[in-house]
Write a protein that holds these residues in place. Sequence first.
Motif, PDB file in Angstrom:
ATOM      1  N   LEU A 107       0.961  -1.198  -0.014  1.00  0.00           N
ATOM      2  CA  LEU A 107      -0.078  -0.068   0.221  1.00  0.00           C
ATOM      3  C   LEU A 107       0.861   1.149   0.049  1.00  0.00           C
ATOM      4  O   LEU A 107       1.977   1.285   0.501  1.00  0.00           O
ATOM      5  N   ALA A 108       0.295   2.313  -0.549  1.00  0.00           N
ATOM      6  CA  ALA A 108       1.062   3.606  -0.458  1.00  0.00           C
ATOM      7  C   ALA A 108       0.449   4.168   0.898  1.00  0.00           C
ATOM      8  O   ALA A 108      -0.534   4.110   1.159  1.00  0.00           O
ATOM      9  N   ASP A 109       1.318   5.190   1.292  1.00  0.00           N
ATOM     10  CA  ASP A 109       0.833   6.023   2.512  1.00  0.00           C
ATOM     11  C   ASP A 109       1.832   7.494   2.446  1.00  0.00           C
ATOM     12  O   ASP A 109       2.769   7.598   1.635  1.00  0.00           O
ATOM     13  N   PHE A 110       1.161   8.272   3.103  1.00  0.00           N
ATOM     14  CA  PHE A 110       1.989   9.601   3.305  1.00  0.00           C
ATOM     15  C   PHE A 110       1.539  10.301   4.618  1.00  0.00           C
ATOM     16  O   PHE A 110       0.659   9.838   5.341  1.00  0.00           O
ATOM     17  N   PRO A 111       2.455  11.026   5.417  1.00  0.00           N
ATOM     18  CA  PRO A 111       2.246  11.524   6.580  1.00  0.00           C
ATOM     19  C   PRO A 111       1.326  12.679   6.698  1.00  0.00           C
ATOM     20  O   PRO A 111       1.140  13.396   5.570  1.00  0.00           O
ATOM     21  N   ARG A 112       0.706  13.140   7.746  1.00  0.00           N
ATOM     22  CA  ARG A 112      -0.040  14.162   8.038  1.00  0.00           C
ATOM     23  C   ARG A 112       0.713  14.822   9.129  1.00  0.00           C
ATOM     24  O   ARG A 112       1.368  14.272   9.751  1.00  0.00           O
ATOM     25  N   ALA A 113       0.128  16.205   8.967  1.00  0.00           N
ATOM     26  CA  ALA A 113       0.950  17.256   9.896  1.00  0.00           C
ATOM     27  C   ALA A 113       0.131  18.500  10.262  1.00  0.00           C
ATOM     28  O   ALA A 113      -1.072  18.685   9.787  1.00  0.00           O
ATOM     29  N   THR A 114       0.541  19.172  10.928  1.00  0.00           N
ATOM     30  CA  THR A 114       0.103  20.622  11.397  1.00  0.00           C
ATOM     31  C   THR A 114       0.808  21.626  11.077  1.00  0.00           C
ATOM     32  O   THR A 114       2.158  21.527  10.640  1.00  0.00           O
ATOM     33  N   PHE A 115       0.289  22.948  10.989  1.00  0.00           N
ATOM     34  CA  PHE A 115       1.200  24.059  10.684  1.00  0.00           C
ATOM     35  C   PHE A 115       2.177  24.188  11.901  1.00  0.00           C
ATOM     36  O   PHE A 115       3.379  24.709  11.378  1.00  0.00           O
ATOM     37  N   ALA A 116       1.955  23.764  13.112  1.00  0.00           N
ATOM     38  CA  ALA A 116       3.073  23.718  13.918  1.00  0.00           C
ATOM     39  C   ALA A 116       4.334  22.594  13.335  1.00  0.00           C
ATOM     40  O   ALA A 116       5.626  23.039  13.638  1.00  0.00           O
ATOM     41  N   ASP A 117       4.042  21.783  12.768  1.00  0.00           N
ATOM     42  CA  ASP A 117       5.035  20.807  12.291  1.00  0.00           C
ATOM     43  C   ASP A 117       5.582  21.145  11.056  1.00  0.00           C
ATOM     44  O   ASP A 117       7.087  21.247  11.001  1.00  0.00           O
ATOM     45  N   LEU A 118       4.892  22.216  10.277  1.00  0.00           N
ATOM     46  CA  LEU A 118       5.666  22.888   9.185  1.00  0.00           C
ATOM     47  C   LEU A 118       6.491  23.891   9.748  1.00  0.00           C
ATOM     48  O   LEU A 118       7.654  23.819   9.209  1.00  0.00           O
ATOM     49  N   ALA A 119       5.990  24.687  10.700  1.00  0.00           N
ATOM     50  CA  ALA A 119       7.183  25.640  11.323  1.00  0.00           C
ATOM     51  C   ALA A 119       8.252  25.065  11.859  1.00  0.00           C
ATOM     52  O   ALA A 119       9.558  25.685  11.711  1.00  0.00           O
ATOM     53  N   ALA A 120       8.023  23.980  12.367  1.00  0.00           N
ATOM     54  CA  ALA A 120       9.335  23.291  13.061  1.00  0.00           C
ATOM     55  C   ALA A 120      10.276  22.650  12.036  1.00  0.00           C
ATOM     56  O   ALA A 120      11.313  22.926  12.164  1.00  0.00           O
ATOM     57  N   ALA A 121       9.573  22.269  11.014  1.00  0.00           N
ATOM     58  CA  ALA A 121      10.453  21.678   9.927  1.00  0.00           C
ATOM     59  C   ALA A 121      11.339  22.846   9.397  1.00  0.00           C
ATOM     60  O   ALA A 121      12.349  22.836   8.898  1.00  0.00           O
ATOM     61  N   ARG A 122      10.748  23.954   9.096  1.00  0.00           N
ATOM     62  CA  ARG A 122      11.467  25.306   8.570  1.00  0.00           C
ATOM     63  C   ARG A 122      12.333  25.779   9.508  1.00  0.00           C
ATOM     64  O   ARG A 122      13.769  25.944   9.380  1.00  0.00           O
ATOM     65  N   GLU A 123      12.293  25.603  11.168  1.00  0.00           N
ATOM     66  CA  GLU A 123      13.260  25.922  11.968  1.00  0.00           C
ATOM     67  C   GLU A 123      14.492  24.890  11.754  1.00  0.00           C
ATOM     68  O   GLU A 123      15.540  25.502  12.310  1.00  0.00           O
ATOM     69  N   ARG A 124      14.414  23.887  11.680  1.00  0.00           N
ATOM     70  CA  ARG A 124      15.392  22.921  11.613  1.00  0.00           C
ATOM     71  C   ARG A 124      16.251  23.127  10.295  1.00  0.00           C
ATOM     72  O   ARG A 124      17.113  22.605   9.996  1.00  0.00           O
ATOM     73  N   GLY A 125      15.625  23.927   9.432  1.00  0.00           N
ATOM     74  CA  GLY A 125      16.521  24.155   8.162  1.00  0.00           C
ATOM     75  C   GLY A 125      16.075  23.726   7.018  1.00  0.00           C
ATOM     76  O   GLY A 125      16.618  23.775   6.048  1.00  0.00           O
ATOM     77  N   ALA A 126      14.895  22.755   7.084  1.00  0.00           N
ATOM     78  CA  ALA A 126      14.326  22.160   5.837  1.00  0.00           C
ATOM     79  C   ALA A 126      13.721  23.316   4.859  1.00  0.00           C
ATOM     80  O   ALA A 126      13.508  24.357   5.569  1.00  0.00           O
ATOM     81  N   GLN A 127      13.683  23.036   3.848  1.00  0.00           N
ATOM     82  CA  GLN A 127      13.271  23.752   2.696  1.00  0.00           C
ATOM     83  C   GLN A 127      12.069  23.091   1.964  1.00  0.00           C
ATOM     84  O   GLN A 127      12.235  23.107   0.917  1.00  0.00           O
ATOM     85  N   PRO A 128      10.885  22.758   2.794  1.00  0.00           N
ATOM     86  CA  PRO A 128       9.696  22.133   2.210  1.00  0.00           C
ATOM     87  C   PRO A 128       9.107  23.090   1.063  1.00  0.00           C
ATOM     88  O   PRO A 128       8.955  24.104   1.247  1.00  0.00           O
ATOM     89  N   VAL A 129       8.384  22.429  -0.108  1.00  0.00           N
ATOM     90  CA  VAL A 129       7.589  23.171  -0.886  1.00  0.00           C
ATOM     91  C   VAL A 129       6.356  23.238  -0.107  1.00  0.00           C
ATOM     92  O   VAL A 129       5.786  22.646   0.167  1.00  0.00           O
ATOM     93  N   VAL A 130       5.978  24.603   0.005  1.00  0.00           N
ATOM     94  CA  VAL A 130       4.495  24.742   0.810  1.00  0.00           C
ATOM     95  C   VAL A 130       3.520  25.042  -0.384  1.00  0.00           C
ATOM     96  O   VAL A 130       3.502  26.178  -1.140  1.00  0.00           O
TER      97      VAL A 130
END
Length: 457
Positions: free
Chosen positions: A350-373
Amino acid sequence: MFHIDTLETEGLGNRSYLVGGARAAVVVDPPRDVDRVIAAAARRGVRIVAVAETHVHNDYVTGGLELARLTGARYLVPAGALVDFARVAVADGDVEEIEAGLGLRAVATPGHTPHHTSYVLEEDGRAVAAFTGGSLLLGGVGRPDLVEPRLTDRLARAQHASVHRLATELDDEVAVLPTHGFGSFCSAGQSGGGHDTIGAAKATNPALLKDVETFVAELLEGLDDVPAYYAHMGPANSAGPAPMDLTAPERADAGEIARRLAAGEWVVDLRDRRAYAQGHVAGSLNIEVAGQLATYLAWLIPWGKPVTLLAETADEITRAQRELARVGIDRPAAAAVGSPIDWAGDGVPLADFPRATFADLAAARERGAQPVVLDVRRDAERSQGWIEGSVHVPVHQVHQRLDEVPAGTVWVHCAGGMRAAIAASVLDAAGREVVAVDDGYAAAVAAGLTLATPAQH
């Protein structure tokens, strides 16, 4: 004594009405699934003597022709509407008698369409309710841009004149009962609420508080996106829709589902978005049956492309089939009931993908990640502000504009989570790495994400 029963079609934001007395009734703007209307009449113990359309609808397939055929009722359609079937052509001032002392008077109210007609319920000659269709809505009006672009300005002006006519000719205590406006894309601006009166509309409705030039300018500026399937609704209603067919679709096993996916057909998983994200058939799309299934599937899918439905229960398939038939997707190519393991087949991952919150997005950016939003809200929503650095493609365009989504892991958001899940499923099916933001947009600020506004750009 009269009665008015409201039949809600929540997924499309519309209402129909069963209006009558002790023995007889009229149905105003019936839904396509007329069994609901017939059941309501049976509960009342009344005979349906007439079916009245306020206009040729652009947002759903009407059941009016079939209801009139089944009941022997007179089918009232505005005289200016171009249709391919026999009807009673209704003109301004015509009165349809329901029973002694109770009648329905036609009032020409062009604007939503050139031929739009409202109906005023009169008891012993006194107006008691107005069925305003797509004219005067609760807090707004029906949009004037669904017929022909060259008519939009003219219809907007006609809309202003029509609602002022209703407000002038009807007493303040007359109830206002529209068809559109409860989440329908046929309404212009924010139209909702439970009920209204002419008097309340005079005090609150922008169309009755502004001069025609201001009203038209603001109305046209505020028009939202038009669902693509609307282009097919008017012609279907003008031609005379066929009866709704709710017989069970062909059942598909794992092999059949795989063949349909390989052929480029759409396979739609109707489960809750959280369950879908945890595991689903690769290549399938997710539109929750509990959400606005008819609106978004009909908006996204290339018209006429076969669709197979996947759900945990047969009842969910039946519900989905009814909702889709209301917008002209009449027969699913196939359906399957069970779990994603059943639908994928033995040994198929099966395929799957993660779910997240805006707080998770903010945390990812703070870690230096550059996700496509990726912001998949509509243009009108985006115009009020957006997350700094985000890319914008409305959900109904994602499948056509995949090449505009930058490379990298895509964090998809909307205003609440449902549309983000739809878009995430489209991207996932196309082989992209995705994260579905299942969170309310207001949480973006609380999470510390920087919002941009048009004034800053």
